[in-house]
Design an enzyme around this catalytic site. Structure first.
Site, PDB file in Angstrom:
ATOM      1  N   PHE A 138       0.870  -1.167   0.000  1.00 20.20           N
ATOM      2  CA  PHE A 138       0.000   0.000   0.000  1.00 20.20           C
ATOM      3  C   PHE A 138       0.914   1.226   0.000  1.00 20.20           C
ATOM      4  O   PHE A 138       1.988   1.192   0.609  1.00 20.20           O
ATOM      5  CB  PHE A 138      -0.983   0.030   1.184  1.00 20.20           C
ATOM      6  CG  PHE A 138      -1.877   1.234   1.066  1.00 20.20           C
ATOM      7  CD1 PHE A 138      -2.852   1.279   0.077  1.00 20.20           C
ATOM      8  CD2 PHE A 138      -1.698   2.350   1.875  1.00 20.20           C
ATOM      9  CE1 PHE A 138      -3.624   2.421  -0.105  1.00 20.20           C
ATOM     10  CE2 PHE A 138      -2.473   3.487   1.700  1.00 20.20           C
ATOM     11  CZ  PHE A 138      -3.443   3.526   0.710  1.00 20.20           C
ATOM     12  N   ASP A 229      -2.308  -4.723   9.113  1.00 17.45           N
ATOM     13  CA  ASP A 229      -2.920  -3.441   8.744  1.00 17.45           C
ATOM     14  C   ASP A 229      -4.422  -3.669   8.868  1.00 17.45           C
ATOM     15  O   ASP A 229      -5.051  -4.287   8.010  1.00 17.45           O
ATOM     16  CB  ASP A 229      -2.524  -3.057   7.314  1.00 17.45           C
ATOM     17  CG  ASP A 229      -3.113  -1.715   6.896  1.00 17.45           C
ATOM     18  OD1 ASP A 229      -4.144  -1.307   7.481  1.00 17.45           O
ATOM     19  OD2 ASP A 229      -2.548  -1.067   5.997  1.00 17.45           O
ATOM     20  N   LYS A 272     -11.646   4.492   7.990  1.00 20.77           N
ATOM     21  CA  LYS A 272     -12.369   3.562   7.104  1.00 20.77           C
ATOM     22  C   LYS A 272     -13.403   2.779   7.919  1.00 20.77           C
ATOM     23  O   LYS A 272     -14.458   3.301   8.229  1.00 20.77           O
ATOM     24  CB  LYS A 272     -11.378   2.639   6.400  1.00 20.77           C
ATOM     25  CG  LYS A 272     -10.643   3.291   5.232  1.00 20.77           C
ATOM     26  CD  LYS A 272      -9.456   4.074   5.656  1.00 20.77           C
ATOM     27  CE  LYS A 272      -8.521   4.380   4.503  1.00 20.77           C
ATOM     28  NZ  LYS A 272      -7.411   5.246   4.930  1.00 20.77           N
ATOM     29  N   PHE A 463       1.022  10.374  -6.715  1.00 15.97           N
ATOM     30  CA  PHE A 463      -0.373  10.383  -7.201  1.00 15.97           C
ATOM     31  C   PHE A 463      -1.206  11.486  -6.575  1.00 15.97           C
ATOM     32  O   PHE A 463      -2.170  11.950  -7.173  1.00 15.97           O
ATOM     33  CB  PHE A 463      -1.025   9.015  -6.954  1.00 15.97           C
ATOM     34  CG  PHE A 463      -0.970   8.582  -5.509  1.00 15.97           C
ATOM     35  CD1 PHE A 463       0.149   7.931  -5.008  1.00 15.97           C
ATOM     36  CD2 PHE A 463      -2.023   8.838  -4.650  1.00 15.97           C
ATOM     37  CE1 PHE A 463       0.212   7.549  -3.675  1.00 15.97           C
ATOM     38  CE2 PHE A 463      -1.976   8.450  -3.321  1.00 15.97           C
ATOM     39  CZ  PHE A 463      -0.845   7.819  -2.828  1.00 15.97           C
TER      40      PHE A 463
HETATM   41  N1  F0G Z   1      -3.397   1.242   5.058  1.00 16.43           N
HETATM   42  C1  F0G Z   1      -4.367   1.084   4.138  1.00 16.43           C
HETATM   43  C2  F0G Z   1      -4.729  -0.293   3.670  1.00 16.43           C
HETATM   44  C3  F0G Z   1      -5.015   2.218   3.621  1.00 16.43           C
HETATM   45  O1  F0G Z   1      -5.970   2.044   2.706  1.00 16.43           O
HETATM   46  C4  F0G Z   1      -4.645   3.486   4.070  1.00 16.43           C
HETATM   47  C5  F0G Z   1      -5.269   4.686   3.530  1.00 16.43           C
HETATM   48  C6  F0G Z   1      -3.631   3.595   5.027  1.00 16.43           C
HETATM   49  C7  F0G Z   1      -3.031   2.438   5.501  1.00 16.43           C
HETATM   50  C8  F0G Z   1      -3.143   4.922   5.522  1.00 16.43           C
HETATM   51  O2  F0G Z   1      -4.070   5.490   6.362  1.00 16.43           O
HETATM   52  O3  F0G Z   1      -4.872   7.534   5.152  1.00 16.43           O
HETATM   53  O4  F0G Z   1      -5.320   7.197   7.581  1.00 16.43           O
HETATM   54  O5  F0G Z   1      -3.041   7.718   6.819  1.00 16.43           O
HETATM   55  N2  F0G Z   1      -5.970   4.660   2.511  1.00 16.43           N
HETATM   56  C9  F0G Z   1      -6.739   5.750   1.945  1.00 16.43           C
HETATM   57  C10 F0G Z   1      -7.440   5.274   0.705  1.00 16.43           C
HETATM   58  C11 F0G Z   1      -6.011   7.010   1.767  1.00 16.43           C
HETATM   59  O6  F0G Z   1      -8.062   6.096   0.024  1.00 16.43           O
HETATM   60  O7  F0G Z   1      -7.405   4.077   0.404  1.00 16.43           O
HETATM   61  P1  F0G Z   1      -4.337   7.071   6.478  1.00 16.43           P
END
Ligand code: F0G
Length: 471
Positions: A138, A229, A272, A463
Site C-alpha cells: 500500500f 494493517d 475507514k 499520485f
Molecule cells: N493502510 C491502508 C490499507 C489504507 O488504505 C490506508 C489509507 C492507510 C493504511 C493509511 O491510512 O490515510 O489514515 O493515513 N488509505 C486511503 C485510501 C487514503 O483512500 O485508500 P491514512
C-alpha cells in the site's frame, strides 16, 4: 452481449426479497450539480488529477472511503462528550477499552491517522537493510517501510495480480514466496510480516483464516512478528463468514477477534472501518515496543493519550469500532459495493473480480488496451469519468506505484486500475445506478480515447499531487 440500460429494480423479479440498509437518513448534505463546461475547466485546472479537484466541483465522490463515512447519531452524540483535557482524557480510556475488547491487543497508542501509526512501527522495528514481506504494497505503508531503510517484498498469491481470477481469498499470502525470502535473506533481516486485511490495491480482496493461521505457524518457526494493517479488517471478517468453511454461523465480531488474536499487533486508519473523519492507532502485545511507541508518539503526533486526535474524535471512534462489527451493517455495506460491481459486470465492463469490500475497481488495462501504461490509462479514465458526470474516482496503477527508489524508473504494476471507493452509509442505490451508467457511457467511448503525459511529479506519493496534460 445483451445490455439492459435500466438496471433491475426492487420487486421487478417476482418473489425476490431485497436487503436494505439497517439505518434511515436523519441529516442530508446537498450535492452541487455541475455543467459539462464547468467540468472541462475544473479538470484542466486540476492537471487531470482528481486529487486536485475542489470537492464542490464533484457530484458523486468515490475518491475514497477514508474519512468520508457518515457517523451515526450515537457517534455524533459522542462528539458532545469530548473531554479535551491535554492529558488523560476519559475518551482515550474508552478508545483503549474498545481496542482491547474488539481487537484484543494489550497496548494502544493513538495517532492522527493510519500513516502516523505506520511511521511509528516502521521506525521502531525496521533497521536499514531489512526486508518487509507483505500481501501487496500500500502506498503510505511501503513508503514508511522504505523511509526506515527497509525494502518491501510482495508475497501475495499470484491470483491477486490477475483481475479475472475468481479466487475467494485473493489477499492470501503465498507461503512459498515467504519461505523463499526467508531462505534468501535470513529471518533476522525480516522484522515482521506486513499483512493487510482486505487488500486495498488488489481490489479489496480478503485473507482467509486458514491462511493467517498457516502464516502464524511459519512466522513462529523463525521468530518473525506478524503485524496487521487492520484498516479494513471488519470487511475481511465478513468475507470469512460468507466464504470460509466453518464460519457461516459465527458473528463477524467473533471471527474478527480470532483473526486479530493470530497477529502480534496492528496499525489502523480509523477513517475507514470505524467511520470517523480522522484518527488512527497502533496496538501491540509487546510491552517493549509499546514503550518505544508511547515515547515516540509525543515527538510526532501528540501526547500518548490523544496522539493528534481531539477527545471528541476518540469518543466517536470508540463508538464506531463497536458499530463497524455489526453483521447487518457489514451485509449492507458490502452488499452495496457488490450491487455496483455486479451491475458493471452484467454490462460487460471489465472490473476486478470478485467484487471486493470497499470499492469496485475498473480494469483500465482492458478498457483502454491501446493506451500504453506509460501514458497513464487509469489516470485518463479517472479524468473521463469526471468529465462525463462529475463522478470522482482514484487512479490505482502506474502513477500510484511510483518509482523504484534504487533505479528511479517507473514501477510497472500488473494492475492498472481505477477505484470507485464507496463511503460507508453515505450514498443510496440510486447513486450507484447513476455511477454505473456514467461508467458505461465512458466505456462506450473508449476507442477514441488518448492518454496523458505527466508534467509535474512530486518526490513522495506522487499520485496525490502530480499534474498531467492531454497528449
Ligand atoms: N493502510 C491502508 C490499507 C489504507 O488504505 C490506508 C489509507 C492507510 C493504511 C493509511 O491510512 O490515510 O489514515 O493515513 N488509505 C486511503 C485510501 C487514503 O483512500 O485508500 P491514512
Amino acid at each position: 452481449m445483451s445490455e439492459p440500460m435500466i438496471p433491475k429494480t426492487m420487486g421487478q423479479q417476482f418473489g425476490r426479497r431485497s436487503w436494505a440498509e439497517p439505518w434511515k437518513i436523519k441529516i442530508v448534505e446537498p450535492i452541487h450539480m455541475t455543467s459539462s463546461a464547468e467540468r472541462q475547466r475544473a479538470i484542466a485546472e486540476a492537471g487531470y488529477n482528481t486529487f486536485l479537484l475542489r470537492s464542490e466541483d464533484v457530484t458523486i465522490d468515490l475518491l475514497t472511503d477514508s474519512g468520508t463515512g457518515a457517523m451515526s447519531d450515537r457517534q455524533l452524540a459522542g462528539l458532545m462528550l469530548g473531554d479535551e483535557a491535554y492529558a488523560g482524557s476519559r475518551n482515550f480510556y474508552h478508545l483503549e477499552e474498545a481496542v482491547r475488547t474488539y481487537y484484543g491487543y494489550k497496548y494502544m497508542v493513538p495517532t492522527h491517522q493510519g500513516r502516523g501509526a505506520e511511521h511509528l512501527i516502521s521506525q521502531i522495528v525496521i533497521k536499514p537493510g531489512d526486508f518487509i514481506p507483505g500481501n501487496m504494497y500500500f502506498t503510505t505503508t511501503r513508503l514508511h517501510q522504505e523511509l526506515a531503510g527497509g525494502t518491501f517484498v510482495d508475497v501475495i498469491i499470484d491470483e491477486a495480480h490477475d483481475p479475472i481470477s475468481e479466487h475467494p481469498f485473493k489477499g492470501n499470502v503465498d507461503l512459498d514466496k515467504l519461505q523463499a525470502l526467508i531462505d534468501k535473506v535470513g529471518a533476522e533481516k525480516i522484522p515482521y510480516v506486513s499483512l493487510a486485511g482486505t487488500v486495498n490495491m488488489a481490489g479489496g480482496q480478503p485473507v482467509s483464516m486458514a491462511n493467517v493461521k498457516a502464516l502464524r505457524r511459519l512466522c513462529d518457526r523463525y521468530g518473525i512478528r506478524l503485524y496487521l494493517d487492520a484498516t479494513r479488517m471488519a470487511e475481511n471478517a465478513y468475507f470469512i463468514q460468507e466464504r470460509e468453511e466453518g464460519y457461516a454461523d459465527k458473528p463477524v465480531a467473533e471471527i474478527f477477534k480470532e483473526f486479530c488474536d493470530t497477529t502480534d499487533g496492528a496499525w489502523m486508519s480509523a477513517k475507514k472501518d470505524s467511520m470517523v473523519s480522522i484518527g488512527g492507532w497502533l496496538a501491540v502485545n509487546d510491552e517493549e515496543i509499546f514503550d518505544k511507541a508511547r515515547n515516540m508518539v509525543v515527538v510526532y503526533e501528540g501526547l500518548h493519550t490523544y496522539g493528534g486526535m481531539a477527545g471528541r474524535d476518540m469518543e466517536a471512534l470508540a463508538i464506531g469500532i463497536e458499530e463497524s462489527l455489526h453483521d447487518d451493517h457489514l451485509r449492507a455495506r458490502i452488499g452495496q459495493v457488490r450491487y455496483l460491481g455486479e451491475l458493471l459486470s452484467d454490462w460487460g465492463i471489465p472490473i476486478v473480480r470478485p467484487v471486493g469490500g470497499h470499492a469496485v475497481f475498473l480494469d483500465a488495462r482492458r478498457i483502454y488496451p491501446h493506451i500504453p501504461q506509460d501514458q497513464f490509462p487509469a489516470q485518463t479514465l479517472t479524468a473521463e469519468l469526471y468529465l462525463d458526470s462529475g463522478l470522482r474516482a482514484m487512479e490505482r496503477g502506474i502513477v500510484s506505484a511510483g518509482r523504484d527508489p534504487k533505479t528511479g524508473e517507473h514501477r510497472h504494476p500488473k494492475l492498472e486500475l481505477v477505484r470507485l471507493a464507496i463511503p460507508r452509509r453515505v450514498y443510496t442505490q440510486a447513486h450507484m445506478d447513476v455511477t454505473a451508467e456514467s461508467v458505461k457511457a465512458v466505456y462506450d467511448m473508449r476507442e477514441q480515447m488518448r492518454g496523458l503525459k505527466m508534467v509535474y511529479e512530486p518526490a513522495y506519493l506522487r499520485f496525490f499531487q502530480a499534474r498531467f496534460a492531454r497528449l
